[in-house]
Scaffold this motif. Structure first.
Motif, PDB file in Angstrom:
ATOM      1  N   GLU A  98      -7.982   6.303  -6.623  1.00 28.52           N
ATOM      2  CA  GLU A  98      -7.134   7.321  -5.992  1.00 28.52           C
ATOM      3  C   GLU A  98      -6.377   8.131  -7.047  1.00 28.52           C
ATOM      4  N   HIS A 151       0.833  -1.208   0.000  1.00 29.39           N
ATOM      5  CA  HIS A 151       0.000   0.000   0.000  1.00 29.39           C
ATOM      6  C   HIS A 151       0.868   1.259   0.000  1.00 29.39           C
ATOM      7  N   LYS A 152       1.910   1.288   0.827  1.00 27.15           N
ATOM      8  CA  LYS A 152       2.818   2.446   0.844  1.00 27.15           C
ATOM      9  C   LYS A 152       3.442   2.659  -0.530  1.00 27.15           C
ATOM     10  N   LEU A 156       0.965   4.115  -3.082  1.00 31.53           N
ATOM     11  CA  LEU A 156       0.794   5.559  -2.907  1.00 31.53           C
ATOM     12  C   LEU A 156       1.985   6.319  -3.495  1.00 31.53           C
TER      13      LEU A 156
END
Length: 808
Positions: A703, A630-631, A634
């Motif tokens: 996103e 997830h990091k 992003l």
């Protein structure tokens, strides 16, 4: 009889009783009556020609049936005779009934007399049977008394002989020369052994009783049998040794009959235990050093302790087959020789496992030290020990089954086999976990060495071109490596299920071993994602390094732009590398879950709570990987948006959304910045579409779409728009909207559709703005911001118009 006046008188008729006996036929009787009167009805073969009919009488009608009168008379006469015959028969029946009644009375009288006689006979037989039984019981009692007397006589005789023999043994201590010939006659050894055992038992019991009575102060207790006990023990020992010597000599000559005779006699000494143990102990396999050395040579071969696991497995199979064959041959001899072969087989099999098998296992199963692990290179590490342990255990279990099928008496061969490995199984879990850690550390060191070698091989030229910002194949996550982790774990689980059978023990060990795999996969994938994230960070740092202000020379700006292109290329490469890493993480996790479902679950389900706990452990391990992914995702969005902003900054011109000053026709194509951005996004997101799946893909693209929408809004705030520029802006928005439609995110599609409607504020005339707000009230906030970017915002006094619209 018929009269002369009767028409039937001319036909004599006689009916006899014989006509009605046997197979009576009315047709035959009737035919016999009418044949002479009606000859024309006879059969063709025996009938005479019928006479011609009489001439008719004039004036009279001819008769239809001329013989009717004759037949009628005949039938009446026949009926009369039949009545007479019936009367005769009835009279006879009455006479017979009277005779039968007389005879029946006589018969009943005779039967009554016979019954009385039979009852008398039965009573006589009962008295006779009772007498016979009484005489028999008396005879049986006499026989029992006689037998008891004979038994007592024999016992007394034997007791006299035993007392005489006991007195002989109770003579001078150690002096056995004056014994009866029975004890020195080789042909009566069995009898001598039996008597000696009886005497020793009696003497020992007497000495025991004497000891008890003397302890309480009895002064009249018998003494003196201690000498007999000592002499009997000495004699029995001498006899037993002599028999064992004869047994050994016969064994050397393979004289089974002699061996059997000696074994039978020796069975009288402590139930033959010493003879059984002596026979087993003298087997060559237990005393021949050459056989022991050969065993080690068969298992280890010429390589010795450096032999690999497969060679040792083959050697153990060969050796155990030879042991089973030897025991099978011994079993045939034991069955033919010993009275209790099962007891001997139990001793033999126990000795085989405890001595011969254990000796070879001690040579091949050298337990390593967990404090100082053997190296993988050369010695095979802990894995070599564990593999040999599993192979040896499996082959030993097979040997135990073979020996059990041959015969081992009451020996608990399974328990004995387990006891041989108990010291190894007690520490098995620790060794298995240490082995998996050793394999993992070795693999990680190998991968780091390969990555370092690959990095060094690129050289300074590659680093100058930005190669250091990309992730080399050796640094990338490899599904093959994860598959190797699973293969190690699967092999360990197979060993665990081989060594243990209790479900609770199996479940506990399986959880511990599977936990190692979870740690390995989680650490490997997390470190791989972290390395990929480092590349994203380095690319971001490189972009930040070449951000310059507006007041620089053209040469510096050109150099910075070139460096930014390199940084953008590095960022795109890092983006691709991270997406590939995520894709391989997904595949690796799928392999892990499939392995858990196919192998681990079935071993944990039988134990309450084991399966849910393992699921929680796996969920925790996967969550760590997901957090790292997830990091990185992003950061990937940041990388994409940084490049989008750079392209907007470098490619978007202030004149893109204004009316051309030279009066040329407006350009309705997308702007160059839009074309470059859509091309970049199409190229860079291609790997994301294939790498991400399900909710991860949807979340990432949503996103990114939100960030793009926000970034474009902020970017367009820097420009003013003419009506033709508004049309071109709307063309750009349509281009962006068509691209983000591939995200399959309805919320993003809606935002870009509303953005296209907002762009209409640059196109419509000022007086039509109110209708625009009325048609789409949801765009009011963004539209108010965009209206201020109209190039005629001040000249057309749109601000006052907006105040009026807002006040309404």
């Amino acid at each position: 009889m018929p009269t002369s006046a009767d028409p039937a008188a001319a036909l004599p008729l006689t009916l006899d009783l014989e006509d009605f006996k046997g197979d009576f036929s009315f047709d035959a009787l009737f035919g016999g009556l009418v044949d002479e009167l009606l000859p024309e009805y006879r059969g063709e073969d025996d009938a005479a020609p019928a006479p011609p009919p009489p001439p008719p009488v004039l004036g009279a009608a001819p008769p239809v049936f001329p013989a009717v009168d004759e037949l009628l008379g005949l039938f009446k006469h026949s009926c009369k005779e039949l009545v007479d015959l019936r009367r005769q028969i009835d009279k006879r029946l009455q006479n017979l009934k009277k005779e039968v009644a007389v005879q029946d009375a006589k018969h009943r009288k005779t039967l009554g007399e016979l019954e009385k006689g039979v009852d008398g006979l039965f009573d006589s037989f009962a008295r006779l049977d009772s007498r016979i039984s009484s005489v028999g019981q008396t005879a049986a009692k006499i026989g029992d008394h006689l037998q008891s007397a004979e038994s007592q006589r024999e016992t007394a005789s034997q007791t006299i002989d035993l007392i005489k023999y006991l007195m002989e043994f109770n003579s001078t201590p150690g002096d056995l020369m004056e014994l009866s010939p029975l004890f020195s006659d080789d042909s009566r050894v069995a009898e001598a052994a039996s008597i000696a055992q009886k005497l020793r038992s009696f003497a020992e019991e007497d000495v025991g009783r004497h000891g008890v009575t003397s302890a309480v102060g009895s002064a009249n207790a018998s003494r003196g049998l201690e000498v007999a006990v000592a002499n009997l023990q000495e004699y029995c020992n001498e006899l037993e040794n002599r028999l064992l010597a004869q047994f050994d000599a016969a064994s050397q000559r393979r004289e089974l009959s002699t061996m059997a005779e000696c074994a039978k006699i020796l069975s009288q000494f402590n139930r033959g235990t010493s003879a059984m143990q002596h026979y087993v102990a003298t087997r060559p396999m237990f005393i021949d050093v050459e056989i022991m050395n050969t065993d080690i040579q068969v298992v280890l071969g010429d390589e010795g302790l450096q032999a690999d696991c497969n060679s040792i497995a083959d050697g153990l199979s060969t050796l155990y087959k030879e042991i089973a064959d030897t025991v099978r041959k011994e079993a045939a001899t034991i069955t033919a020789v010993f009275p209790s072969p099962n007891e001997v087989m139990a001793i033999l099999v126990q000795r085989v496992l405890e001595q011969r098998v254990t000796t070879i296992l001690d040579r091949i199963l050298i337990k390593p030290s967990l404090a100082s692990l053997p190296p993988l290179e050369g010695e095979g590490g802990l894995l070599q020990y564990l593999r040999i342990l599993a192979v040896a255990y499996d082959r030993t279990k097979e040997l135990a089954k073979d020996l059990e099928s041959i015969g081992c008496g009451d020996l608990d061969i399974e328990g004995l086999t387990e006891s041989i490995y108990v010291s190894h199984k007690d520490e098995y879990t620790e060794f298995e976990q240490a082995s998996l850690r050793q394999l993992f550390q070795s693999k990680m060191a190998e991968l780091r060495a390969e990555a370092k070698q690959q990095s060094e091989s690129t050289g300074s030229i590659g680093r100058a071109k930005g190669a250091s910002l990309t992730t080399s194949p050796q640094q990338q996550i490899s599904v093959t490596v994860v598959t190797e982790f699973v293969r190690w774990n699967e092999e360990a689980i197979a060993r665990c299920t081989l060594l243990f059978s209790q479900p609770t023990t199996v479940a506990a060990n399986v959880r511990s071993i599977f936990a190692c795999l979870l740690d390995q996969v989680s650490q490997y994938l997390t470190e791989g994602l972290d390395r990929a994230r480092e590349s994203l960070n380095e690319a971001q740092a490189l972009r930040d390094r070449y951000v310059i202000g507006t007041s620089v020379s053209r040469r510096v700006a050109a150099a910075a732009a070139s460096a930014q292109e390199v940084a953008a290329s590095a960022g795109e490469s890092s983006f691709r590398s991270f997406m590939i890493a995520v894709q391989r993480c997904t595949s690796s996790i799928a392999i892990l879950q499939q392995y858990f479902s196919n192998t681990i679950s079935r071993l944990l389900l039988p134990v309450d709570g084991a399966h849910p706990s393992a699921c929680e452990d796996m969920g925790s391990a996967v969550s760590v990987v997901e957090a790292a992914a997830h990091k990185g995702l992003l950061q990937c969005i940041d990388t994409v948006m940084s490049e989008v902003e750079r392209l907007l900054s470098s490619e978007q011109k202030a004149t893109d959304y204004r009316t051309p000053d030279d009066g040329a026709a407006p350009d309705h194509r997308p702007t160059n910045a839009c074309i470059r951005i859509v091309a970049y996004l199409s190229r860079v997101l291609e790997v994301a579409f294939s790498a991400l799946e399900g909710l991860n893909k949807q979340s990432f693209l949503t996103e990114l779409g939100n960030r793009m929408h926000k970034g474009l809004l902020n970017h367009w705030q820097k420009f003013t728009f003419s009506p033709s520029g508004g049309l071109r802006l709307k063309r750009d928005i349509t281009e962006y909207g068509d691209f983000v439609r591939s995200f399959n995110a309805p919320s993003i599609d809606e935002k870009f559709e509303l953005l296209g409607i907002v762009a209409n504020v640059f196109i419509v005339a000022p007086e039509s703005l109110a209708s625009l707000f009325e048609g789409t009230p949801s765009i009011r906030k963004d539209a108010l911001r965009f209206i201020q970017l109209r190039d005629d915002y001040k000249t057309a006094k749109i601000a006052s118009m907006l105040n009026n619209i807002m006040s309404e």
